[in-house]
Design an enzyme around this catalytic site. Structure first.
Site: not given
Ligand SMILES: Nc1ncnc2c1ncn2[C@@H]1O[C@H](COP(=O)(O)OP(=O)(O)O)[C@@H](O)[C@H]1O
Ligand SMILES: [Mg+2]
Ligand SMILES: Nc1ncnc2c1ncn2[C@@H]1O[C@H](COP(=O)(O)OP(=O)(O)O)[C@@H](O)[C@H]1O
Ligand code: SF4
Ligand code: SF4
Ligand SMILES: [Mg+2]
Lengths: 270, 270
Positions: B14, B19, B44, B128
């Site tokens: 999601k 990820k 993104k 999603d």
């Molecule tokens: N283990 C973690 N601890 C704290 N914050 C996290 C962790 N993993 C991800 N985040 C935060 O969650 C948000 C989304 O992470 P992201 O990797 O960009 O998600 P996605 O790629 O799935 O959209 C980011 O702001 C990131 O800093």
């Molecule tokens: Mg991402």
């Protein structure tokens, strides 16, 4: 009696941000005085679950079984007369997730559902990707006003900004931002700053409440299950402020760099 | 030296579940011993931001400017030699959000990037909606193994179950579930039960850590910024357990009713 102008409202936002909870509760709030139709435009097809009490068959699913479905095959009457439709989505991995929205709109058009005496039509639209069927409620003017649900989290502000790009692109009209709180520090201030930055305003702030899960588990809205609660009052106020809203704008979405700077300033300042 | 079989790994989940944080950190972990290519498949376009130090131009964007882009226009070398590509997406409200993935794959194929001596290719794919370009890494066997990132929240388990439907539909191979914690009560137990129910297993549990934001703000991975931290060790362990993983399954996704019952039992029991 002055013929009320039919209101066609689209609620957009990231998956899981709280759209269906808001859509179902404002629909329930409107149902005392207005004839309401709710159309779920999310492959999850669970928008109307707390209005009808359980899941209803989706348009896409019905069309697999019936060549010429009738109105009652796709429109289900829920709490206090609210009409419920779920567009549905294809199996994951096949075709286009948004296709269900296009198919549902065409069928409802054909069945004359939009010509019935409806005061308010509300679309609950997945906003993670603003494309294919998910852009339809903006483009084909099925909805005249759009509200975006967001929290103070970066990811949901990113999606909200993206939806603003879609609204602008398709000449939609943004009515305002709804803050569905997730408990982020200075959350309301963050969302208000975001709304101002893109040229709009916050039309409602919904606090977290465990009454939402409690009513949801019984397949009911908060309005139906806890009518006298503060949370129910908050959903009624939101319904009212949307109904009375007169100012609609073409949003001014931020570029990705502007958005990242905007987010950095928030977290450094607060 | 035995020619290592090239590993092609797709990470789904999601939006906002974590990820890119996981993909960039396991890529950084692999970079000491392996030649790694990371391909962002999320509109993104920020998967490789902490590997390269800033955002890189997307394939879709480059193709607007150059008819015949060269490899160095789309492949950027980041931390410790990790190669970075972002597929990008069209403007919201136009065309198909997943199209950038299809276009990027075709271009990388044409430029021979996949024929370069790469040990590990990792796709970071928005989960999603499992449709259009987002289903490509499953369908056109650009990836041989899929891992799904989820937390204990219903919404992310719903998306994970949906992704399992896509994997099954497109004959993909599920390597396992990665639990990225969000602080939900009994979270690991919930995700382990989910993994077992769909016929797979949890290959790693990543705790929340503020080192993620701290390194992210500087455009770095935790591995690069805090190499000796416990959190870095956890990402290295995850990279290892994925690399050594031998058992891949066709997932057994739950029907929506089964999933709802599964969720109800969890919350009643815990
Ligand atoms: N283990 C973690 N601890 C704290 N914050 C996290 C962790 N993993 C991800 N985040 C935060 O969650 C948000 C989304 O992470 P992201 O990797 O960009 O998600 P996605 O790629 O799935 O959209 C980011 O702001 C990131 O800093
Ligand atoms: Mg991402
Ligand atoms: N104000 C609130 N307080 C507590 N929980 C909420 C609130 N609004 C939504 N939720 C919960 O968040 C989850 C997602 O809400 P939902 O309306 O289904 O999101 P969406 O329709 O945007 O995907 C649901 O489990 C719901 O119970
Ligand atoms: S247009 Fe959007 S919903 Fe349709 S297939 Fe492409 S990404 Fe999926
Ligand atoms: S919406 Fe996009 S991915 Fe889906 S069928 Fe149309 S062009 Fe293809
Ligand atoms: Mg919903």
């Amino acid at each position: 009696m002055k013929k009320r102008k039919q209101r066609r409202i689209a609620i957009y936002g990231k998956g899981g941000i709280g759209k269906s909870t808001i859509v179902s509760n404002i629909a329930a709030a409107y149902s005392d005085k207005y004839k309401v139709l709710v159309i779920g435009c999310d492959p999850k097809s669970d928008t109307t679950r707390t209005l009808y009490g359980s899941r209803i068959p989706t348009v896409l699913h019905i069309l697999k079984e019936k060549k010429e479905p009738k109105v009652e095959d796709v429109v289900y009457v829920g709490y206090n007369g609210v009409k419920c439709v779920e567009s549905g989505g294809p199996e994951p991995g096949v075709g286009c997730a948004g296709r269900g929205v296009i198919v549902a709109m065409n069928l409802l058009e054909k069945l004359g559902v939009f010509r019935e005496s409806l005061d308010i039509i509300i679309y609950d639209v997945l906003g993670d990707v603003v494309c294919g069927g998910f852009a339809v409620p903006l483009r084909e003017d099925y909805a005249d006003e759009v509200y975006i649900v967001t929290s103070g989290e970066y990811m949901s502000l990113y999606a909200a900004n993206n939806i603003c790009k879609g609204i602008k692109r398709l000449k939609g009209r943004l009515g305002g931002i709804i803050c569905n709180c997730r408990g982020i520090k200075n959350e309301v201030e963050i969302v208000e700053k975001f709304a101002k930055k893109i040229g709009s305003k916050v039309v409602g702030v919904i606090p977290r409440s465990d009454l939402v899960q409690k009513s949801e588990i019984e397949g009911k809205t908060v309005i139906e299950k806890f009518p006298k609660s503060e949370q129910a009052k908050i959903y009624r106020d939101l319904a009212k402020s949307i109904y009375l809203n007169k100012d609609f704008v073409e949003p001014k979405p931020m570029s990705i760099d502007e958005l990242e700077k905007f987010i950095k300033n928030l977290y450094n300042v607060s």
